[in-house]
Enzyme design. Sequence first.
Site, PDB file in Angstrom:
ATOM      1  N   GLY A   1       0.821  -1.220   0.000  1.00  0.00           N
ATOM      2  CA  GLY A   1       0.000   0.000   0.000  1.00  0.00           C
ATOM      3  C   GLY A   1       0.845   1.256   0.000  1.00  0.00           C
TER       4      GLY A   1
ATOM      5  NE  ARG B   1      -5.105   7.192   6.385  1.00  0.00           N
ATOM      6  CZ  ARG B   1      -5.695   6.286   7.167  1.00  0.00           C
ATOM      7  NH1 ARG B   1      -6.302   6.672   8.277  1.00  0.00           N
ATOM      8  NH2 ARG B   1      -5.642   5.006   6.861  1.00  0.00           N
TER       9      ARG B   1
ATOM     10  CD  GLN C   1      -1.491  -5.534  -4.164  1.00  0.00           C
ATOM     11  OE1 GLN C   1      -0.876  -5.067  -3.202  1.00  0.00           O
ATOM     12  NE2 GLN C   1      -2.806  -5.613  -4.171  1.00  0.00           N
TER      13      GLN C   1
ATOM     14  N   GLY D   1      -6.297  -3.615  -3.269  1.00  0.00           N
ATOM     15  CA  GLY D   1      -6.853  -4.027  -1.986  1.00  0.00           C
ATOM     16  C   GLY D   1      -6.111  -5.194  -1.355  1.00  0.00           C
ATOM     17  CB  THR D   2      -6.059  -6.373   2.183  1.00  0.00           C
ATOM     18  OG1 THR D   2      -7.483  -6.285   2.315  1.00  0.00           O
ATOM     19  CG2 THR D   2      -5.445  -5.154   2.860  1.00  0.00           C
TER      20      THR D   2
ATOM     21  CG  ASN E   1      -9.709  -7.451  10.762  1.00  0.00           C
ATOM     22  OD1 ASN E   1      -9.035  -8.336  11.294  1.00  0.00           O
ATOM     23  ND2 ASN E   1      -9.595  -7.121   9.485  1.00  0.00           N
TER      24      ASN E   1
ATOM     25  NE  ARG F   1      35.353  12.848  14.122  1.00  0.00           N
ATOM     26  CZ  ARG F   1      35.828  12.970  12.875  1.00  0.00           C
ATOM     27  NH1 ARG F   1      35.406  12.175  11.929  1.00  0.00           N
ATOM     28  NH2 ARG F   1      36.727  13.881  12.588  1.00  0.00           N
TER      29      ARG F   1
ATOM     30  CB  ALA G   1      53.572  25.517  26.695  1.00  0.00           C
TER      31      ALA G   1
HETATM   32  C1  UD1 Z   1      -7.324  -3.232   7.066  1.00  0.00           C
HETATM   33  C2  UD1 Z   1      -8.550  -4.159   7.183  1.00  0.00           C
HETATM   34  C3  UD1 Z   1      -9.399  -3.702   8.374  1.00  0.00           C
HETATM   35  C4  UD1 Z   1      -8.564  -3.724   9.636  1.00  0.00           C
HETATM   36  C5  UD1 Z   1      -7.293  -2.888   9.461  1.00  0.00           C
HETATM   37  C6  UD1 Z   1      -6.359  -3.079  10.627  1.00  0.00           C
HETATM   38  C7  UD1 Z   1      -9.107  -4.818   4.898  1.00  0.00           C
HETATM   39  C8  UD1 Z   1     -10.030  -4.640   3.773  1.00  0.00           C
HETATM   40  N1  UD1 Z   1      -9.335  -4.083   5.984  1.00  0.00           N
HETATM   41  O1  UD1 Z   1      -7.816  -1.928   6.795  1.00  0.00           O
HETATM   42  O2  UD1 Z   1     -10.514  -4.573   8.533  1.00  0.00           O
HETATM   43  O3  UD1 Z   1      -9.340  -3.219  10.725  1.00  0.00           O
HETATM   44  O4  UD1 Z   1      -6.570  -3.282   8.277  1.00  0.00           O
HETATM   45  O5  UD1 Z   1      -5.278  -2.186  10.557  1.00  0.00           O
HETATM   46  O6  UD1 Z   1      -8.203  -5.613   4.829  1.00  0.00           O
HETATM   47  N2  UD1 Z   1      -1.938  -3.399   1.301  1.00  0.00           N
HETATM   48  C9  UD1 Z   1      -1.393  -4.073   0.215  1.00  0.00           C
HETATM   49  N3  UD1 Z   1      -2.004  -3.989  -0.991  1.00  0.00           N
HETATM   50  C10 UD1 Z   1      -3.149  -3.289  -1.170  1.00  0.00           C
HETATM   51  C11 UD1 Z   1      -3.709  -2.613  -0.069  1.00  0.00           C
HETATM   52  C12 UD1 Z   1      -3.073  -2.700   1.157  1.00  0.00           C
HETATM   53  O7  UD1 Z   1      -0.353  -4.719   0.342  1.00  0.00           O
HETATM   54  O8  UD1 Z   1      -3.649  -3.261  -2.307  1.00  0.00           O
HETATM   55  C13 UD1 Z   1      -1.245  -3.488   2.600  1.00  0.00           C
HETATM   56  C14 UD1 Z   1      -0.830  -2.136   3.147  1.00  0.00           C
HETATM   57  O9  UD1 Z   1       0.486  -1.812   2.741  1.00  0.00           O
HETATM   58  C15 UD1 Z   1      -0.938  -2.328   4.656  1.00  0.00           C
HETATM   59  C16 UD1 Z   1      -1.978  -3.417   4.812  1.00  0.00           C
HETATM   60  O10 UD1 Z   1      -2.135  -4.021   3.551  1.00  0.00           O
HETATM   61  O11 UD1 Z   1       0.287  -2.765   5.223  1.00  0.00           O
HETATM   62  C17 UD1 Z   1      -3.308  -2.851   5.287  1.00  0.00           C
HETATM   63  O12 UD1 Z   1      -3.757  -1.915   4.346  1.00  0.00           O
HETATM   64  P1  UD1 Z   1      -4.546  -0.616   4.791  1.00  0.00           P
HETATM   65  O13 UD1 Z   1      -4.919   0.145   3.585  1.00  0.00           O
HETATM   66  O14 UD1 Z   1      -3.808   0.085   5.857  1.00  0.00           O
HETATM   67  O15 UD1 Z   1      -5.874  -1.286   5.388  1.00  0.00           O
HETATM   68  P2  UD1 Z   1      -6.901  -0.657   6.367  1.00  0.00           P
HETATM   69  O16 UD1 Z   1      -7.787   0.262   5.621  1.00  0.00           O
HETATM   70  O17 UD1 Z   1      -6.194  -0.120   7.542  1.00  0.00           O
END
Ligand code: UD1
Length: 464
Positions: A19, A23, A81, A86-87, A171, A335, A425
């Site tokens: 990801g 933010r 990826q 998405g996750t 979660n 150092r 000195a």
């Molecule tokens: C995710 C969970 C949420 C949980 C929260 C906990 C999902 C849909 N939601 O939300 O239920 O409460 O974590 O912190 O899973 N990432 C990828 N590829 C992607 C998107 C994200 O590798 O396409 C990775 C990000 O780098 C990160 C992790 O997955 O390390 C979580 O992604 P993030 O976008 O922070 O998920 P949340 O919205 O926090």
Amino acid sequence: MVAMEKAGGSVGILVLAAGKGTRMKSESPKVMQPLLENPMLHYVLKAFGSVGETAVVVGHRGEMVQSYLSRSWPDVKTVWQREQLGTGHAVMEAQSWISRFDKVLVVNGDMPLMTEEIPNSLLEAHEGGCSFLTMELDDPEGYGRVVRGAKTCIVEQKDCLPEQRGIKEVNAGVYLMDVVPLLDSLKGLGRKNAQGEYYLVDVIEAFQDLGLPAKPVVVDDPDSLLGVNDPAGLAQVGAILRDRYVAKWMAAGVKFVDPKSVWIGPDVVFQGEAMVYPGVQIWGNSTVGVNASLGGFSVLRDVSIGENVELQGYCFIENSTLRAGSKAGPFCYIRQESVVEEKGFVGKFVEVKKSLIGKGSKVPHLSYMGDASLGANVNIGAGTITCNYDGKSKHPTTIGDGVFVGSDTMLVAPVTLGANSMTGAGSVITKDVPEGALAIGRARQRNIEGWGKKTTEGSRDDDK
Ligand code: UD1
Ligand code: CA
């Protein structure tokens, strides 16, 4: 490892780190943000790495994560990826790697406070199908809510019905899943949700549709599952980590006058009781010997501090060794592989670079020792400097045992002062000094009678 056997079968660890971390407002990917000198990802790998083979899903600025992994975690695989959909999509991209295992532990890469107990608790609780960690939060904002029922599911914040927003069980982002049904469940994932993403959390329902358990496992230390999303979160997590390391060393007998003001890196080792004054920072591969005393606002990196060493305030020491009973500071800079031997002393406003300060030798005030080797019981007068650089190369200065260097001596290197020799000195020493000799290299003083009176009489202006 014990837990792994209990759960049975091989376990792969898949860390999601593709990801963008919008933010964070940073050029670097979120998992590479620094926390006590290591990227955030370091802590996740440390907590999970001992459980089994590990792969990290990389995407946004993935080459940066990949080069860090090949440097620091050569056994960890990377899975690309290219588009971050998405996750759930991240796990789909890792399918061929996952299929080698019986179970897979999937963990978000943005939770650096995790401890080794976390994966173990999940492995112990696992009863087949899917198990996932949850926690109760007073403020569940931003997290997926756990909706328990005949069929338990997770609803993301943005997809919550008004009555689901108040649910406090969320979660955490750590899942243990049997691989065969997981691969089956991934096939059915869709993107019909508020974010248009493939949600990994949707497999929880899919497992139940296959007649398998999907078990929420509640963790009662929500701190350890804190996710980092922005610079404020990074600072918050950094402070918790700092408190953890300080607490660990306090339990081992180290005394901190003001624990909240001290920073201790993860790889620092105290060998026994010690005293740490406010504002101290210790980083890198540093060790601190028994009964050492670290003066306020000293900053140490990759140091070996011997037993009974006494640092006054504001010592900056890098990549150097101070042996038992030596002293330094206040205000010194040591150092580049310098060594201060037993009972040596590096004092006020002294810089020591790539030098050896022999046993019992003293450099008390306002000096620069660069590329110098001092024998035992040497005394260096205030303001003495090794002129080690001729504009092209660095040259050594060698000072024998028992030498007494007069104040403000310029030692023009390469130069050797034989044992028990002395310098006057203010001397500029350009030639070697034989053992036991006195070297004086300065203009002889001449007193001109009456001169002072003559010049001051005409110029004195009492109105000034
Ligand atoms: C995710 C969970 C949420 C949980 C929260 C906990 C999902 C849909 N939601 O939300 O239920 O409460 O974590 O912190 O899973 N990432 C990828 N590829 C992607 C998107 C994200 O590798 O396409 C990775 C990000 O780098 C990160 C992790 O997955 O390390 C979580 O992604 P993030 O976008 O922070 O998920 P949340 O919205 O926090
Ligand atoms: Ca997150």
